[in-house]
Design a protein around this motif. Structure first.
Motif, PDB file in Angstrom:
ATOM      1  N   LEU A   1       0.646  -1.256   0.027  1.00 42.90           N
ATOM      2  CA  LEU A   1       0.116  -0.029  -0.117  1.00 42.90           C
ATOM      3  C   LEU A   1       0.852   1.159  -0.186  1.00 42.90           C
ATOM      4  O   LEU A   1       0.598   2.306  -0.607  1.00 42.90           O
ATOM      5  CB  LEU A   1      -0.831   0.026   1.124  1.00 42.90           C
ATOM      6  N   ILE A   2       1.865   1.252   0.825  1.00 42.54           N
ATOM      7  CA  ILE A   2       2.919   2.254   0.714  1.00 42.54           C
ATOM      8  C   ILE A   2       3.548   2.468  -0.474  1.00 42.54           C
ATOM      9  O   ILE A   2       3.499   3.699  -1.128  1.00 42.54           O
ATOM     10  CB  ILE A   2       4.125   2.148   2.030  1.00 42.54           C
ATOM     11  N   ILE A   3       4.101   1.265  -1.103  1.00 40.22           N
ATOM     12  CA  ILE A   3       4.729   1.557  -2.548  1.00 40.22           C
ATOM     13  C   ILE A   3       3.749   1.904  -3.550  1.00 40.22           C
ATOM     14  O   ILE A   3       4.044   2.868  -4.067  1.00 40.22           O
ATOM     15  CB  ILE A   3       5.063   0.120  -2.818  1.00 40.22           C
ATOM     16  N   ASN A   4       2.666   1.554  -3.472  1.00 43.01           N
ATOM     17  CA  ASN A   4       1.662   1.713  -4.575  1.00 43.01           C
ATOM     18  C   ASN A   4       1.284   3.285  -4.361  1.00 43.01           C
ATOM     19  O   ASN A   4       1.010   4.085  -5.465  1.00 43.01           O
ATOM     20  CB  ASN A   4       0.588   1.215  -4.627  1.00 43.01           C
ATOM     21  N   GLY A   5       0.785   3.678  -3.305  1.00 44.17           N
ATOM     22  CA  GLY A   5       0.544   4.987  -2.754  1.00 44.17           C
ATOM     23  C   GLY A   5       1.708   6.065  -3.277  1.00 44.17           C
ATOM     24  O   GLY A   5       1.439   6.989  -3.657  1.00 44.17           O
ATOM     25  N   SER A   6       2.950   5.892  -2.791  1.00 46.05           N
ATOM     26  CA  SER A   6       4.168   6.471  -3.190  1.00 46.05           C
ATOM     27  C   SER A   6       4.227   6.619  -4.603  1.00 46.05           C
ATOM     28  O   SER A   6       4.472   7.648  -5.109  1.00 46.05           O
ATOM     29  CB  SER A   6       5.286   6.402  -2.458  1.00 46.05           C
ATOM     30  N   LEU A   7       4.401   5.687  -5.213  1.00 45.02           N
ATOM     31  CA  LEU A   7       4.753   5.507  -6.789  1.00 45.02           C
ATOM     32  C   LEU A   7       3.603   6.352  -7.592  1.00 45.02           C
ATOM     33  O   LEU A   7       3.767   7.343  -8.397  1.00 45.02           O
ATOM     34  CB  LEU A   7       4.669   4.175  -7.409  1.00 45.02           C
ATOM     35  N   LYS A   8       2.239   6.202  -7.277  1.00 48.93           N
ATOM     36  CA  LYS A   8       1.057   7.095  -7.721  1.00 48.93           C
ATOM     37  C   LYS A   8       1.440   8.338  -7.434  1.00 48.93           C
ATOM     38  O   LYS A   8       1.187   9.452  -8.238  1.00 48.93           O
ATOM     39  CB  LYS A   8      -0.178   6.672  -7.240  1.00 48.93           C
ATOM     40  N   GLY A   9       1.817   8.835  -5.989  1.00 47.77           N
ATOM     41  CA  GLY A   9       1.875  10.213  -5.711  1.00 47.77           C
ATOM     42  C   GLY A   9       2.981  10.941  -6.522  1.00 47.77           C
ATOM     43  O   GLY A   9       2.917  11.914  -6.875  1.00 47.77           O
ATOM     44  N   LEU A  10       4.076  10.060  -6.950  1.00 50.05           N
ATOM     45  CA  LEU A  10       5.061  10.636  -7.770  1.00 50.05           C
ATOM     46  C   LEU A  10       4.682  11.214  -9.002  1.00 50.05           C
ATOM     47  O   LEU A  10       5.089  12.316  -9.615  1.00 50.05           O
ATOM     48  CB  LEU A  10       6.226   9.487  -8.042  1.00 50.05           C
ATOM     49  N   THR A  11       3.382  10.794  -9.598  1.00 50.60           N
ATOM     50  CA  THR A  11       2.918  11.203 -10.868  1.00 50.60           C
ATOM     51  C   THR A  11       1.960  12.209 -10.858  1.00 50.60           C
ATOM     52  O   THR A  11       1.461  13.037 -11.669  1.00 50.60           O
ATOM     53  CB  THR A  11       2.092   9.849 -11.464  1.00 50.60           C
ATOM     54  N   MET A  12       1.549  12.591  -9.467  1.00 44.64           N
ATOM     55  CA  MET A  12       0.554  13.711  -9.207  1.00 44.64           C
ATOM     56  C   MET A  12       1.178  15.055  -8.630  1.00 44.64           C
ATOM     57  O   MET A  12       0.272  15.830  -8.447  1.00 44.64           O
ATOM     58  CB  MET A  12      -0.357  13.033  -8.171  1.00 44.64           C
ATOM     59  N   THR A  13       2.480  15.169  -8.553  1.00 48.10           N
ATOM     60  CA  THR A  13       3.024  16.380  -7.877  1.00 48.10           C
ATOM     61  C   THR A  13       3.546  17.007  -9.331  1.00 48.10           C
ATOM     62  O   THR A  13       3.978  16.294 -10.524  1.00 48.10           O
ATOM     63  CB  THR A  13       4.223  16.333  -6.792  1.00 48.10           C
ATOM     64  N   ASN A  14       3.722  18.404  -9.119  1.00 47.83           N
ATOM     65  CA  ASN A  14       4.589  19.344 -10.126  1.00 47.83           C
ATOM     66  C   ASN A  14       5.916  19.415  -9.775  1.00 47.83           C
ATOM     67  O   ASN A  14       6.101  19.857  -8.729  1.00 47.83           O
ATOM     68  CB  ASN A  14       3.404  20.710 -10.065  1.00 47.83           C
ATOM     69  N   PRO A  15       6.846  18.726 -10.600  1.00 46.46           N
ATOM     70  CA  PRO A  15       8.195  18.962  -9.843  1.00 46.46           C
ATOM     71  C   PRO A  15       8.694  20.587  -9.617  1.00 46.46           C
ATOM     72  O   PRO A  15       9.625  20.570  -9.034  1.00 46.46           O
ATOM     73  CB  PRO A  15       8.987  18.338 -11.229  1.00 46.46           C
ATOM     74  N   GLN A  16       8.063  21.348 -10.360  1.00 45.16           N
ATOM     75  CA  GLN A  16       8.300  22.675  -9.855  1.00 45.16           C
ATOM     76  C   GLN A  16       7.997  23.112  -8.467  1.00 45.16           C
ATOM     77  O   GLN A  16       8.560  24.166  -7.896  1.00 45.16           O
ATOM     78  CB  GLN A  16       7.698  23.686 -10.960  1.00 45.16           C
ATOM     79  N   ASP A  17       7.178  22.610  -7.886  1.00 38.34           N
ATOM     80  CA  ASP A  17       6.740  22.693  -6.526  1.00 38.34           C
ATOM     81  C   ASP A  17       7.670  21.895  -5.640  1.00 38.34           C
ATOM     82  O   ASP A  17       7.346  22.389  -4.318  1.00 38.34           O
ATOM     83  CB  ASP A  17       5.115  22.273  -6.252  1.00 38.34           C
TER      84      ASP A  17
END
Length: 151
Positions: free
Chosen positions: A38-54
């Motif tokens: 659950l941690i792995i999946n949540g974190s990997l999904k999270g990487l796709t949802m943030t703006n690298p500029q932030d």
């Protein structure tokens, strides 16, 4: 990649998901596997949802100690609710999470280096640090599983 090996280890532990040892952990082997996924999946999904500029890295002594020494005290940190298995893990539920984790891991390869997640206690982790965190966190739970299985 280290995380791929850890996913293989998780798969190899599927036959032992119902094993418990109350002296080590209140949770079963399956619970630790599902929580890790659950941690792995949540974190990997999270990487796709943030703006690298932030991305805003901040130094913290806890973050430094964790990332450099991999120290996680047992039984001291409560996982956020979304990372706690809601029902008794089954072979099928873990296999489904495992398949998703493998897919998401492949999908992170082309993400920008400054893709990030925000850890609730340790702040922002860029992609490389997120993968390191996931390796350390998963290893922490695999060590607990090893101790459970030592009966």
């Amino acid at each position: 990649m280290e995380l791929e090996k850890l996913l293989q280890t998780i798969k190899s532990l599927l036959p032992k998901i119902n094993v418990t040892n109350e002296n080590i952990s209140k949770a079963s082997v399956g619970w630790h596997l599902e929580h890790s996924l659950l941690i792995i999946n949540g974190s990997l999904k999270g990487l796709t949802m943030t703006n690298p500029q932030d991305y805003k890295p901040k130094f913290s002594i806890k973050k430094f100690v964790f990332l450099n020494f991999g120290m996680i005290p047992r039984g001291k940190i409560r996982a956020p609710k979304q990372f706690i298995p809601q029902e008794a893990p089954t072979k099928e539920s873990i296999e489904k999470l495992l398949k998703l984790a493998k897919e998401r891991l492949v999908n992170t390869q082309n993400l920008p280096a400054k893709s990030f997640i925000t850890h609730p206690f340790l702040g922002d982790f860029d992609k490389k640090t997120t993968l390191r965190f996931l390796g350390l966190h998963t290893n922490h739970h695999l060590k607990i599983i090893d101790d459970i299985l030592k009966k």
